[in-house]
Design an enzyme around this catalytic site. Structure first.
Site, PDB file in Angstrom:
ATOM      1  N   MET A 145      -7.877   8.842   9.965  1.00 41.63           N
ATOM      2  CA  MET A 145      -8.506   9.367   8.734  1.00 41.63           C
ATOM      3  C   MET A 145      -9.475  10.507   9.024  1.00 41.63           C
ATOM      4  SD  MET A 145      -9.272   5.737   6.838  1.00 41.63           S
ATOM      5  CE  MET A 145      -9.720   4.831   8.305  1.00 41.63           C
ATOM      6  N   LYS A 186      -3.301   3.766  -3.287  1.00 44.56           N
ATOM      7  CA  LYS A 186      -3.855   4.913  -4.012  1.00 44.56           C
ATOM      8  C   LYS A 186      -2.718   5.821  -4.443  1.00 44.56           C
ATOM      9  CE  LYS A 186      -7.533   4.930  -0.696  1.00 44.56           C
ATOM     10  NZ  LYS A 186      -7.915   5.553   0.539  1.00 44.56           N
ATOM     11  N   ASP A 241       0.816  -1.220   0.000  1.00 47.24           N
ATOM     12  CA  ASP A 241       0.000   0.000   0.000  1.00 47.24           C
ATOM     13  C   ASP A 241       0.844   1.262   0.000  1.00 47.24           C
ATOM     14  OD1 ASP A 241      -2.362  -1.284   0.030  1.00 47.24           O
ATOM     15  OD2 ASP A 241      -2.609  -1.236   2.202  1.00 47.24           O
TER      16      ASP A 241
HETATM   17  N1  SAH Z   1      -3.995  -0.009   9.212  1.00 50.20           N
HETATM   18  C1  SAH Z   1      -3.444   1.286   9.512  1.00 50.20           C
HETATM   19  C2  SAH Z   1      -4.465   2.397   9.353  1.00 50.20           C
HETATM   20  C3  SAH Z   1      -4.917   2.597   7.936  1.00 50.20           C
HETATM   21  S1  SAH Z   1      -6.055   3.887   7.787  1.00 50.20           S
HETATM   22  C4  SAH Z   1      -2.864   1.272  10.923  1.00 50.20           C
HETATM   23  O1  SAH Z   1      -3.090   0.328  11.670  1.00 50.20           O
HETATM   24  O2  SAH Z   1      -2.171   2.226  11.270  1.00 50.20           O
HETATM   25  C5  SAH Z   1      -5.028   5.220   7.330  1.00 50.20           C
HETATM   26  C6  SAH Z   1      -4.936   6.218   8.452  1.00 50.20           C
HETATM   27  O3  SAH Z   1      -3.986   5.781   9.388  1.00 50.20           O
HETATM   28  C7  SAH Z   1      -4.462   7.575   8.032  1.00 50.20           C
HETATM   29  O4  SAH Z   1      -5.512   8.362   7.498  1.00 50.20           O
HETATM   30  C8  SAH Z   1      -3.995   8.124   9.345  1.00 50.20           C
HETATM   31  O5  SAH Z   1      -5.051   8.528  10.153  1.00 50.20           O
HETATM   32  C9  SAH Z   1      -3.369   6.896   9.973  1.00 50.20           C
HETATM   33  N2  SAH Z   1      -1.939   6.822   9.728  1.00 50.20           N
HETATM   34  C10 SAH Z   1      -1.261   5.888   9.059  1.00 50.20           C
HETATM   35  N3  SAH Z   1       0.059   6.125   9.098  1.00 50.20           N
HETATM   36  C11 SAH Z   1       0.226   7.250   9.803  1.00 50.20           C
HETATM   37  C12 SAH Z   1       1.341   8.026  10.220  1.00 50.20           C
HETATM   38  N4  SAH Z   1       2.586   7.673   9.900  1.00 50.20           N
HETATM   39  N5  SAH Z   1       1.116   9.122  10.954  1.00 50.20           N
HETATM   40  C13 SAH Z   1      -0.122   9.500  11.314  1.00 50.20           C
HETATM   41  N6  SAH Z   1      -1.200   8.817  10.944  1.00 50.20           N
HETATM   42  C14 SAH Z   1      -1.047   7.704  10.210  1.00 50.20           C
END
Ligand code: SAH
Length: 506
Positions: free
Chosen positions: A177, A61, A39
Protein backbone atom coordinates in the site's frame (compact mmCIF):
# COMPACT_ATOMS: atom_id res chain seq x y z
CA UNK A 1 -22.31 -23.01 16.39
CA UNK A 2 -22.80 -26.64 15.47
CA UNK A 3 -22.95 -29.57 17.86
CA UNK A 4 -19.26 -30.06 18.54
CA UNK A 5 -18.12 -26.46 18.44
CA UNK A 6 -16.44 -26.86 15.08
CA UNK A 7 -15.72 -23.62 13.29
CA UNK A 8 -18.42 -22.14 11.12
CA UNK A 9 -16.58 -19.04 10.03
CA UNK A 10 -13.40 -19.37 8.00
CA UNK A 11 -11.05 -16.49 7.38
CA UNK A 12 -9.52 -17.67 4.12
CA UNK A 13 -6.55 -16.21 2.28
CA UNK A 14 -7.37 -15.98 -1.42
CA UNK A 15 -3.76 -15.54 -2.51
CA UNK A 16 -2.33 -12.66 -4.50
CA UNK A 17 -4.31 -12.79 -7.75
CA UNK A 18 -3.45 -15.88 -9.76
CA UNK A 19 -6.37 -18.19 -8.91
CA UNK A 20 -3.97 -21.15 -9.02
CA UNK A 21 -2.31 -19.84 -5.87
CA UNK A 22 -5.29 -20.53 -3.62
CA UNK A 23 -4.60 -23.29 -1.10
CA UNK A 24 -6.32 -26.69 -1.31
CA UNK A 25 -7.96 -25.94 2.04
CA UNK A 26 -9.27 -22.65 0.70
CA UNK A 27 -10.66 -24.43 -2.34
CA UNK A 28 -12.35 -27.06 -0.21
CA UNK A 29 -14.00 -24.44 2.00
CA UNK A 30 -15.14 -22.32 -0.94
CA UNK A 31 -16.88 -25.30 -2.47
CA UNK A 32 -18.69 -25.98 0.82
CA UNK A 33 -19.55 -22.39 1.74
CA UNK A 34 -23.12 -21.20 2.20
CA UNK A 35 -22.09 -17.57 2.46
CA UNK A 36 -18.96 -15.91 1.05
CA UNK A 37 -17.91 -12.40 1.99
CA UNK A 38 -15.18 -11.25 -0.35
CA UNK A 39 -12.91 -8.28 -1.03
CA UNK A 40 -11.94 -6.39 -4.14
CA UNK A 41 -8.47 -7.90 -4.53
CA UNK A 42 -9.86 -11.42 -4.67
CA UNK A 43 -9.55 -13.02 -8.12
CA UNK A 44 -13.09 -13.24 -9.58
CA UNK A 45 -12.32 -16.75 -10.86
CA UNK A 46 -12.20 -18.03 -7.29
CA UNK A 47 -15.92 -17.49 -6.86
CA UNK A 48 -16.44 -20.13 -9.51
CA UNK A 49 -15.34 -22.72 -6.97
CA UNK A 50 -18.39 -21.87 -4.89
CA UNK A 51 -21.56 -23.91 -5.14
CA UNK A 52 -24.44 -22.52 -7.17
CA UNK A 53 -26.51 -21.84 -4.07
CA UNK A 54 -23.82 -19.98 -2.14
CA UNK A 55 -24.64 -16.40 -1.28
CA UNK A 56 -21.79 -14.13 -2.38
CA UNK A 57 -21.49 -10.78 -0.70
CA UNK A 58 -19.03 -8.20 -1.96
CA UNK A 59 -17.72 -6.17 0.97
CA UNK A 60 -14.72 -4.52 -0.68
CA UNK A 61 -14.13 -1.00 -1.79
CA UNK A 62 -15.48 0.17 -5.09
CA UNK A 63 -15.90 3.69 -6.41
CA UNK A 64 -19.43 5.00 -6.26
CA UNK A 65 -20.79 2.21 -4.10
CA UNK A 66 -21.44 1.89 -0.45
CA UNK A 67 -18.34 0.70 1.25
CA UNK A 68 -18.70 -1.55 4.24
CA UNK A 69 -16.93 -0.34 7.35
CA UNK A 70 -14.89 -2.87 9.31
CA UNK A 71 -17.58 -2.82 12.00
CA UNK A 72 -20.24 -3.66 9.43
CA UNK A 73 -18.12 -6.52 8.06
CA UNK A 74 -17.60 -7.86 11.58
CA UNK A 75 -21.34 -7.61 12.19
CA UNK A 76 -22.08 -9.49 8.96
CA UNK A 77 -19.64 -12.25 9.93
CA UNK A 78 -21.28 -12.59 13.31
CA UNK A 79 -24.80 -12.46 11.90
CA UNK A 80 -24.12 -15.23 9.39
CA UNK A 81 -21.86 -17.12 11.77
CA UNK A 82 -24.70 -17.43 14.25
CA UNK A 83 -26.96 -19.05 11.68
CA UNK A 84 -24.85 -22.19 11.77
CA UNK A 85 -24.13 -22.07 8.06
CA UNK A 86 -20.62 -22.24 6.62
CA UNK A 87 -19.28 -18.72 6.22
CA UNK A 88 -16.13 -18.04 4.25
CA UNK A 89 -14.52 -14.65 4.64
CA UNK A 90 -12.33 -14.53 1.54
CA UNK A 91 -9.52 -12.00 1.75
CA UNK A 92 -6.79 -11.08 -0.70
CA UNK A 93 -3.35 -12.57 -0.02
CA UNK A 94 -3.08 -13.72 3.57
CA UNK A 95 -5.92 -12.75 5.91
CA UNK A 96 -3.60 -11.54 8.66
CA UNK A 97 -1.05 -9.58 6.66
CA UNK A 98 -2.40 -6.05 6.45
CA UNK A 99 -5.77 -7.66 5.98
CA UNK A 100 -7.48 -6.97 9.32
CA UNK A 101 -7.92 -10.70 9.83
CA UNK A 102 -6.88 -10.23 13.44
CA UNK A 103 -9.67 -7.76 14.05
CA UNK A 104 -12.25 -10.03 12.49
CA UNK A 105 -11.04 -13.02 14.48
CA UNK A 106 -11.25 -10.99 17.71
CA UNK A 107 -14.80 -9.93 16.90
CA UNK A 108 -15.77 -13.57 16.31
CA UNK A 109 -14.05 -14.65 19.50
CA UNK A 110 -15.99 -12.03 21.41
CA UNK A 111 -19.24 -13.25 19.90
CA UNK A 112 -18.19 -16.82 20.84
CA UNK A 113 -18.25 -17.99 17.27
CA UNK A 114 -15.55 -20.58 16.56
CA UNK A 115 -13.37 -19.75 13.57
CA UNK A 116 -10.51 -21.09 11.51
CA UNK A 117 -7.81 -19.03 9.81
CA UNK A 118 -6.60 -20.39 6.49
CA UNK A 119 -3.36 -18.70 5.44
CA UNK A 120 -2.92 -17.45 1.91
CA UNK A 121 0.09 -16.54 -0.17
CA UNK A 122 0.67 -12.92 0.63
CA UNK A 123 1.22 -10.39 -2.16
CA UNK A 124 4.67 -9.45 -0.85
CA UNK A 125 6.04 -12.95 -1.27
CA UNK A 126 4.18 -13.74 -4.47
CA UNK A 127 5.12 -10.47 -6.16
CA UNK A 128 8.81 -11.07 -5.48
CA UNK A 129 8.70 -14.65 -6.74
CA UNK A 130 6.79 -13.71 -9.88
CA UNK A 131 9.13 -10.79 -10.56
CA UNK A 132 12.19 -13.03 -10.31
CA UNK A 133 13.33 -11.56 -6.97
CA UNK A 134 14.21 -14.20 -4.36
CA UNK A 135 13.02 -12.56 -1.17
CA UNK A 136 15.92 -14.01 0.84
CA UNK A 137 19.33 -15.12 -0.36
CA UNK A 138 22.22 -16.61 1.57
CA UNK A 139 24.66 -13.86 0.64
CA UNK A 140 22.31 -10.96 0.12
CA UNK A 141 19.37 -10.99 2.51
CA UNK A 142 19.04 -12.87 5.78
CA UNK A 143 15.93 -11.07 6.90
CA UNK A 144 12.73 -9.64 5.46
CA UNK A 145 10.52 -6.83 6.72
CA UNK A 146 6.90 -6.37 5.64
CA UNK A 147 5.90 -2.73 6.03
CA UNK A 148 2.63 -0.95 5.45
CA UNK A 149 2.71 2.29 3.51
CA UNK A 150 -0.74 3.06 4.79
CA UNK A 151 0.54 5.32 7.55
CA UNK A 152 0.34 9.05 7.20
CA UNK A 153 3.95 9.57 6.22
CA UNK A 154 3.99 13.19 7.39
CA UNK A 155 3.35 12.21 10.98
CA UNK A 156 6.87 11.06 11.61
CA UNK A 157 6.73 11.62 15.34
CA UNK A 158 4.02 9.11 16.09
CA UNK A 159 4.96 6.69 13.33
CA UNK A 160 4.58 3.02 14.24
CA UNK A 161 7.49 2.32 11.96
CA UNK A 162 11.06 2.61 13.18
CA UNK A 163 12.42 4.40 10.11
CA UNK A 164 15.90 4.59 11.50
CA UNK A 165 16.07 0.84 11.97
CA UNK A 166 14.51 0.33 8.59
CA UNK A 167 17.08 2.52 6.85
CA UNK A 168 19.79 0.42 8.47
CA UNK A 169 18.05 -2.86 7.51
CA UNK A 170 20.43 -5.06 5.58
CA UNK A 171 17.92 -7.57 4.29
CA UNK A 172 14.86 -7.13 2.10
CA UNK A 173 12.13 -4.56 2.77
CA UNK A 174 8.71 -5.14 1.25
CA UNK A 175 6.21 -2.29 1.25
CA UNK A 176 2.47 -2.80 0.83
CA UNK A 177 0.00 0.00 0.00
CA UNK A 178 2.78 2.42 -0.75
CA UNK A 179 2.45 3.51 -4.40
CA UNK A 180 1.04 6.93 -3.71
CA UNK A 181 3.64 7.62 -1.03
CA UNK A 182 6.62 6.15 -2.78
CA UNK A 183 8.50 9.43 -3.13
CA UNK A 184 8.25 10.24 0.56
CA UNK A 185 9.14 6.70 1.58
CA UNK A 186 12.29 6.53 -0.53
CA UNK A 187 13.29 10.00 0.61
CA UNK A 188 12.84 9.13 4.25
CA UNK A 189 14.95 5.98 3.95
CA UNK A 190 17.72 8.00 2.29
CA UNK A 191 17.42 10.75 4.93
CA UNK A 192 18.04 8.12 7.56
CA UNK A 193 21.12 6.96 5.75
CA UNK A 194 20.12 4.19 3.40
CA UNK A 195 22.41 4.01 0.36
CA UNK A 196 20.63 5.77 -2.48
CA UNK A 197 21.91 3.18 -4.93
CA UNK A 198 20.19 0.33 -3.10
CA UNK A 199 18.45 -1.82 -5.73
CA UNK A 200 14.66 -1.59 -5.68
CA UNK A 201 11.65 -2.65 -7.73
CA UNK A 202 7.93 -2.09 -7.88
CA UNK A 203 5.58 -4.85 -9.00
CA UNK A 204 1.99 -4.01 -9.83
CA UNK A 205 -0.84 -6.50 -10.29
CA UNK A 206 1.56 -9.27 -9.37
CA UNK A 207 0.78 -12.84 -10.51
CA UNK A 208 -1.97 -11.62 -12.84
CA UNK A 209 -1.77 -11.18 -16.60
CA UNK A 210 -1.45 -7.44 -15.90
CA UNK A 211 1.74 -7.85 -13.89
CA UNK A 212 4.33 -5.15 -14.53
CA UNK A 213 7.65 -4.67 -12.80
CA UNK A 214 9.97 -1.67 -12.90
CA UNK A 215 13.43 -1.78 -11.40
CA UNK A 216 15.46 1.24 -10.29
CA UNK A 217 17.80 2.30 -7.55
CA UNK A 218 16.24 3.81 -4.45
CA UNK A 219 16.80 7.43 -5.58
CA UNK A 220 15.24 6.83 -9.00
CA UNK A 221 12.33 4.61 -8.07
CA UNK A 222 9.64 7.24 -7.60
CA UNK A 223 10.45 8.87 -10.93
CA UNK A 224 10.31 5.49 -12.68
CA UNK A 225 6.91 4.84 -11.09
CA UNK A 226 5.64 8.18 -12.40
CA UNK A 227 7.11 7.67 -15.87
CA UNK A 228 5.48 4.26 -16.18
CA UNK A 229 2.24 5.37 -14.59
CA UNK A 230 2.26 2.47 -12.12
CA UNK A 231 -0.99 2.24 -10.15
CA UNK A 232 -1.99 0.21 -7.11
CA UNK A 233 -2.10 -2.58 -6.18
CA UNK A 234 1.65 -2.79 -6.10
CA UNK A 235 4.47 -4.10 -3.95
CA UNK A 236 7.71 -2.22 -3.49
CA UNK A 237 10.84 -4.23 -2.79
CA UNK A 238 14.02 -2.63 -1.54
CA UNK A 239 17.26 -4.52 -1.01
CA UNK A 240 20.13 -6.25 -2.79
CA UNK A 241 17.95 -9.12 -3.98
CA UNK A 242 15.97 -6.72 -6.19
CA UNK A 243 18.97 -6.66 -8.56
CA UNK A 244 18.63 -10.40 -9.27
CA UNK A 245 15.58 -9.70 -11.34
CA UNK A 246 17.76 -8.90 -14.36
CA UNK A 247 18.72 -12.57 -14.45
CA UNK A 248 15.71 -14.26 -12.90
CA UNK A 249 12.69 -12.55 -14.41
CA UNK A 250 10.53 -15.35 -15.78
CA UNK A 251 6.84 -14.53 -15.64
CA UNK A 252 6.96 -11.29 -17.57
CA UNK A 253 8.96 -12.82 -20.40
CA UNK A 254 6.08 -15.11 -21.36
CA UNK A 255 4.95 -14.19 -24.87
CA UNK A 256 1.21 -14.09 -24.16
CA UNK A 257 1.39 -12.30 -20.83
CA UNK A 258 -1.34 -9.72 -20.57
CA UNK A 259 -3.49 -11.41 -23.21
CA UNK A 260 -6.89 -12.80 -22.38
CA UNK A 261 -7.89 -15.78 -24.46
CA UNK A 262 -11.30 -17.41 -24.53
CA UNK A 263 -11.12 -21.12 -25.21
CA UNK A 264 -14.33 -22.85 -26.11
CA UNK A 265 -14.56 -26.38 -24.96
CA UNK A 266 -15.04 -29.62 -26.71
CA UNK A 267 -14.11 -32.60 -24.61
CA UNK A 268 -10.54 -33.10 -23.54
CA UNK A 269 -9.05 -30.89 -26.24
CA UNK A 270 -9.82 -27.65 -24.46
CA UNK A 271 -7.86 -28.44 -21.36
CA UNK A 272 -4.72 -29.23 -23.37
CA UNK A 273 -5.03 -25.95 -25.26
CA UNK A 274 -5.72 -24.10 -22.02
CA UNK A 275 -2.71 -25.63 -20.35
CA UNK A 276 -0.39 -24.60 -23.17
CA UNK A 277 -1.77 -21.06 -23.40
CA UNK A 278 -1.36 -20.60 -19.66
CA UNK A 279 2.27 -21.67 -19.83
CA UNK A 280 2.73 -18.95 -22.42
CA UNK A 281 1.37 -16.43 -19.94
CA UNK A 282 -2.16 -15.96 -21.27
CA UNK A 283 -5.13 -15.43 -19.04
CA UNK A 284 -7.49 -18.14 -20.22
CA UNK A 285 -11.25 -18.14 -19.85
CA UNK A 286 -12.68 -21.56 -20.59
CA UNK A 287 -16.23 -21.57 -21.71
CA UNK A 288 -18.59 -23.15 -21.06
CA UNK A 289 -17.28 -24.88 -17.99
CA UNK A 290 -18.22 -28.49 -17.46
CA UNK A 291 -20.33 -30.06 -14.78
CA UNK A 292 -20.79 -33.71 -13.95
CA UNK A 293 -24.38 -34.91 -13.72
CA UNK A 294 -25.99 -38.32 -13.08
CA UNK A 295 -27.22 -40.35 -16.08
CA UNK A 296 -30.81 -39.77 -17.21
CA UNK A 297 -31.80 -43.23 -16.05
CA UNK A 298 -30.09 -46.04 -14.21
CA UNK A 299 -31.51 -48.94 -16.22
CA UNK A 300 -28.31 -49.69 -18.16
CA UNK A 301 -26.23 -49.47 -15.01
CA UNK A 302 -28.55 -51.85 -13.22
CA UNK A 303 -28.41 -54.31 -16.14
CA UNK A 304 -24.61 -54.14 -16.13
CA UNK A 305 -24.48 -54.87 -12.41
CA UNK A 306 -26.85 -57.84 -12.80
CA UNK A 307 -24.28 -59.55 -15.02
CA UNK A 308 -21.23 -58.06 -13.35
CA UNK A 309 -19.62 -61.50 -12.89
CA UNK A 310 -19.76 -62.12 -16.65
CA UNK A 311 -17.44 -59.27 -17.60
CA UNK A 312 -13.88 -60.37 -18.22
CA UNK A 313 -12.67 -56.79 -18.06
CA UNK A 314 -13.90 -53.52 -16.61
CA UNK A 315 -12.06 -50.66 -18.28
CA UNK A 316 -12.02 -47.33 -16.44
CA UNK A 317 -11.00 -44.35 -18.56
CA UNK A 318 -11.42 -41.52 -16.04
CA UNK A 319 -11.58 -40.79 -12.33
CA UNK A 320 -15.14 -39.54 -12.79
CA UNK A 321 -15.96 -42.98 -14.17
CA UNK A 322 -14.43 -44.64 -11.11
CA UNK A 323 -16.32 -42.38 -8.70
CA UNK A 324 -19.64 -42.91 -10.48
CA UNK A 325 -19.10 -46.68 -10.74
CA UNK A 326 -18.59 -47.11 -7.01
CA UNK A 327 -21.38 -44.72 -6.16
CA UNK A 328 -23.85 -46.95 -8.00
CA UNK A 329 -22.15 -50.17 -6.93
CA UNK A 330 -22.82 -49.24 -3.30
CA UNK A 331 -26.26 -47.90 -4.15
CA UNK A 332 -27.20 -51.37 -5.44
CA UNK A 333 -25.75 -52.88 -2.29
CA UNK A 334 -22.80 -54.49 -3.96
CA UNK A 335 -19.21 -53.86 -2.97
CA UNK A 336 -15.59 -54.62 -3.86
CA UNK A 337 -16.10 -58.36 -3.24
CA UNK A 338 -18.43 -58.49 -6.23
CA UNK A 339 -15.49 -57.65 -8.49
CA UNK A 340 -13.40 -60.76 -7.76
CA UNK A 341 -14.15 -62.30 -11.17
CA UNK A 342 -13.26 -59.22 -13.24
CA UNK A 343 -9.93 -58.01 -14.42
CA UNK A 344 -9.62 -54.28 -14.19
CA UNK A 345 -7.89 -51.78 -16.45
CA UNK A 346 -7.38 -48.11 -15.62
CA UNK A 347 -6.27 -45.62 -18.23
CA UNK A 348 -3.68 -43.30 -16.75
CA UNK A 349 -2.21 -43.16 -13.28
CA UNK A 350 -4.81 -40.77 -11.85
CA UNK A 351 -7.53 -43.23 -12.75
CA UNK A 352 -5.63 -46.13 -11.20
CA UNK A 353 -5.04 -43.99 -8.10
CA UNK A 354 -8.79 -43.35 -7.84
CA UNK A 355 -9.34 -47.14 -7.95
CA UNK A 356 -6.78 -47.67 -5.21
CA UNK A 357 -8.89 -45.45 -2.98
CA UNK A 358 -11.57 -48.15 -3.27
CA UNK A 359 -9.08 -50.89 -2.51
CA UNK A 360 -8.67 -52.00 -6.12
CA UNK A 361 -5.25 -52.33 -7.68
CA UNK A 362 -5.72 -52.30 -11.46
CA UNK A 363 -4.41 -55.30 -13.41
CA UNK A 364 -3.46 -53.10 -16.33
CA UNK A 365 -2.65 -49.39 -16.53
CA UNK A 366 -2.08 -48.19 -20.11
CA UNK A 367 -0.40 -44.79 -19.90
CA UNK A 368 -1.50 -43.50 -23.28
CA UNK A 369 -5.01 -42.22 -23.82
CA UNK A 370 -5.45 -43.19 -27.47
CA UNK A 371 -7.85 -46.06 -28.03
CA UNK A 372 -5.27 -47.80 -30.20
CA UNK A 373 -2.80 -47.84 -27.30
CA UNK A 374 -5.43 -49.06 -24.86
CA UNK A 375 -6.55 -51.85 -27.16
CA UNK A 376 -2.94 -52.85 -27.79
CA UNK A 377 -2.29 -53.04 -24.05
CA UNK A 378 -5.44 -55.14 -23.56
CA UNK A 379 -4.41 -57.38 -26.46
CA UNK A 380 -1.02 -58.05 -24.97
CA UNK A 381 -2.73 -59.16 -21.82
CA UNK A 382 -5.51 -61.31 -23.37
CA UNK A 383 -6.93 -62.33 -26.72
CA UNK A 384 -9.83 -59.91 -27.06
CA UNK A 385 -11.87 -62.28 -29.24
CA UNK A 386 -15.04 -63.34 -27.41
CA UNK A 387 -14.25 -61.54 -24.14
CA UNK A 388 -16.75 -59.25 -22.45
CA UNK A 389 -15.91 -55.67 -21.56
CA UNK A 390 -17.71 -53.14 -19.40
CA UNK A 391 -16.79 -49.49 -20.00
CA UNK A 392 -18.22 -47.20 -17.30
CA UNK A 393 -18.02 -43.84 -19.04
CA UNK A 394 -19.55 -40.45 -19.75
CA UNK A 395 -22.25 -39.62 -22.28
CA UNK A 396 -19.76 -37.78 -24.49
CA UNK A 397 -17.03 -40.42 -24.51
CA UNK A 398 -15.70 -40.98 -28.03
CA UNK A 399 -16.67 -44.26 -29.65
CA UNK A 400 -13.20 -45.23 -30.88
CA UNK A 401 -12.42 -47.45 -27.89
CA UNK A 402 -15.58 -49.60 -27.94
CA UNK A 403 -15.41 -49.76 -31.75
CA UNK A 404 -11.81 -50.94 -31.69
CA UNK A 405 -12.59 -53.60 -29.07
CA UNK A 406 -15.51 -54.82 -31.16
CA UNK A 407 -13.30 -54.96 -34.23
CA UNK A 408 -11.08 -57.37 -32.38
CA UNK A 409 -14.08 -59.53 -31.54
CA UNK A 410 -14.75 -58.16 -28.05
CA UNK A 411 -18.30 -57.86 -26.68
CA UNK A 412 -18.65 -54.40 -25.24
CA UNK A 413 -21.13 -52.72 -22.92
CA UNK A 414 -20.37 -49.01 -23.09
CA UNK A 415 -22.51 -47.71 -20.25
CA UNK A 416 -23.13 -44.09 -19.30
CA UNK A 417 -22.35 -43.83 -15.59
CA UNK A 418 -22.25 -40.04 -15.58
CA UNK A 419 -22.97 -37.16 -17.89
CA UNK A 420 -20.67 -34.31 -18.79
CA UNK A 421 -22.73 -31.20 -19.40
CA UNK A 422 -21.90 -27.62 -20.21
CA UNK A 423 -22.29 -25.40 -17.20
CA UNK A 424 -23.43 -21.94 -18.18
CA UNK A 425 -23.16 -20.58 -14.68
CA UNK A 426 -20.11 -18.52 -15.53
CA UNK A 427 -21.44 -16.98 -18.70
CA UNK A 428 -21.76 -13.67 -16.90
CA UNK A 429 -18.01 -13.53 -16.36
CA UNK A 430 -17.42 -13.83 -20.08
CA UNK A 431 -20.04 -11.18 -20.80
CA UNK A 432 -18.38 -8.88 -18.33
CA UNK A 433 -15.02 -9.33 -20.03
CA UNK A 434 -16.55 -8.66 -23.44
CA UNK A 435 -18.32 -5.59 -22.11
CA UNK A 436 -15.10 -4.25 -20.74
CA UNK A 437 -13.15 -4.97 -23.92
CA UNK A 438 -10.81 -7.25 -22.05
CA UNK A 439 -10.67 -10.15 -24.51
CA UNK A 440 -7.80 -10.46 -26.97
CA UNK A 441 -8.52 -13.82 -28.60
CA UNK A 442 -11.47 -16.17 -28.94
CA UNK A 443 -10.25 -19.56 -30.08
CA UNK A 444 -12.24 -22.27 -31.82
CA UNK A 445 -10.89 -25.79 -32.20
CA UNK A 446 -13.84 -27.40 -33.97
CA UNK A 447 -17.31 -26.74 -35.35
CA UNK A 448 -18.87 -27.99 -32.14
CA UNK A 449 -16.98 -25.37 -30.15
CA UNK A 450 -18.56 -22.74 -32.41
CA UNK A 451 -21.96 -24.10 -31.49
CA UNK A 452 -21.16 -24.27 -27.78
CA UNK A 453 -20.05 -20.66 -27.90
CA UNK A 454 -22.92 -19.24 -29.93
CA UNK A 455 -25.37 -21.08 -27.67
CA UNK A 456 -24.09 -18.86 -24.91
CA UNK A 457 -23.06 -15.57 -26.44
CA UNK A 458 -24.12 -13.54 -29.39
CA UNK A 459 -20.93 -11.80 -30.46
CA UNK A 460 -22.94 -9.33 -32.50
CA UNK A 461 -23.86 -7.63 -29.22
CA UNK A 462 -20.23 -6.86 -28.58
CA UNK A 463 -18.90 -4.79 -31.42
CA UNK A 464 -15.23 -4.56 -30.70
CA UNK A 465 -12.09 -4.21 -32.72
CA UNK A 466 -10.09 -5.53 -29.86
CA UNK A 467 -10.44 -9.27 -30.00
CA UNK A 468 -9.30 -11.60 -32.74
CA UNK A 469 -10.96 -14.86 -33.65
CA UNK A 470 -8.74 -17.87 -34.27
CA UNK A 471 -9.85 -21.05 -35.99
CA UNK A 472 -8.07 -24.38 -36.17
CA UNK A 473 -8.91 -25.04 -39.81
CA UNK A 474 -11.17 -24.50 -42.83
CA UNK A 475 -14.15 -26.50 -41.55
CA UNK A 476 -14.30 -24.52 -38.32
CA UNK A 477 -13.85 -21.29 -40.27
CA UNK A 478 -16.81 -22.19 -42.49
CA UNK A 479 -18.96 -22.90 -39.44
CA UNK A 480 -17.89 -19.56 -38.01
CA UNK A 481 -18.84 -17.66 -41.12
CA UNK A 482 -22.24 -19.41 -41.16
CA UNK A 483 -22.68 -18.02 -37.65
CA UNK A 484 -21.74 -14.63 -39.10
CA UNK A 485 -18.45 -14.56 -37.27
CA UNK A 486 -15.90 -13.21 -39.71
CA UNK A 487 -12.39 -11.78 -39.71
CA UNK A 488 -11.06 -15.10 -38.61
CA UNK A 489 -7.37 -15.91 -38.35
CA UNK A 490 -6.93 -19.53 -39.45
CA UNK A 491 -4.12 -21.80 -38.32
CA UNK A 492 -1.84 -22.97 -41.11
CA UNK A 493 -1.25 -26.30 -39.46
CA UNK A 494 -4.63 -27.64 -38.28
CA UNK A 495 -3.62 -28.76 -34.82
CA UNK A 496 -3.55 -27.26 -31.33
CA UNK A 497 0.15 -26.70 -31.87
CA UNK A 498 -0.52 -24.91 -35.17
CA UNK A 499 -3.22 -22.81 -33.58
CA UNK A 500 -0.86 -21.61 -30.87
CA UNK A 501 1.85 -20.92 -33.42
CA UNK A 502 -0.59 -18.73 -35.34
CA UNK A 503 -1.61 -16.78 -32.25
CA UNK A 504 2.02 -16.27 -31.27
CA UNK A 505 3.03 -15.00 -34.68
CA UNK A 506 0.05 -12.71 -35.13
N1 SAH B 1 -3.71 -9.30 2.87
C1 SAH B 1 -3.09 -8.91 1.63
C2 SAH B 1 -2.65 -7.45 1.64
C3 SAH B 1 -3.79 -6.48 1.71
S1 SAH B 1 -3.26 -4.84 1.69
C4 SAH B 1 -1.91 -9.83 1.35
O1 SAH B 1 -1.51 -10.61 2.21
O2 SAH B 1 -1.39 -9.78 0.24
C5 SAH B 1 -3.40 -4.43 0.00
C6 SAH B 1 -2.04 -4.27 -0.61
O3 SAH B 1 -1.52 -5.52 -0.94
C7 SAH B 1 -2.04 -3.50 -1.90
O4 SAH B 1 -2.05 -2.10 -1.69
C8 SAH B 1 -0.73 -3.95 -2.48
O5 SAH B 1 0.35 -3.31 -1.88
C9 SAH B 1 -0.71 -5.41 -2.08
N2 SAH B 1 -1.23 -6.27 -3.12
C10 SAH B 1 -2.30 -7.07 -3.07
N3 SAH B 1 -2.43 -7.77 -4.21
C11 SAH B 1 -1.42 -7.40 -5.01
C12 SAH B 1 -0.97 -7.76 -6.31
N4 SAH B 1 -1.63 -8.67 -7.03
N5 SAH B 1 0.13 -7.17 -6.79
C13 SAH B 1 0.82 -6.27 -6.08
N6 SAH B 1 0.45 -5.89 -4.86
C14 SAH B 1 -0.64 -6.44 -4.32
Amino acid sequence: MNDFGQPQVFLVGAGPGDPGLLTLRGHELLSQADVILYDNLVAPELLQFAGEAAEKIYVGKRAGRHQYSQEEINALLIEHGKKGVIVVRLKGGDPCIFGRGGEEALALKQAQIPFEIVPGITAGIAACSYAGIPITHRNMASDVAFITGHEDITRIDDSQIDWKALAAWRGTIVFYMAVTKIEAICQRLMDYGMDKKTPAAIISWATTPKQMTCSASLDDLSQVVKDNNIRPPAIIVIGKVAALRDDLSWFESRPLLGKTVVVTRARRQASELTKQLKYLGAHVLETPTIKIAPPDNLEKIQQAFEKLMDYDWIVFTSTNGVEAFFKYLFLYQLDGRDLVKNKIAAVGTTTSQALLNYGISADLVPETFTSAAIVEALRQSDDIQGLRYLLPRTNIAPKELPDALKEHGGRVDDVVFYQTQPDFQHQSLLEKYLDQDRIDWIVFTSSSTVKNFTDQISLKNYSSNKYQIASIGPQTTTTLSKAEINNVVEAQEHTIHGLIKTILSY
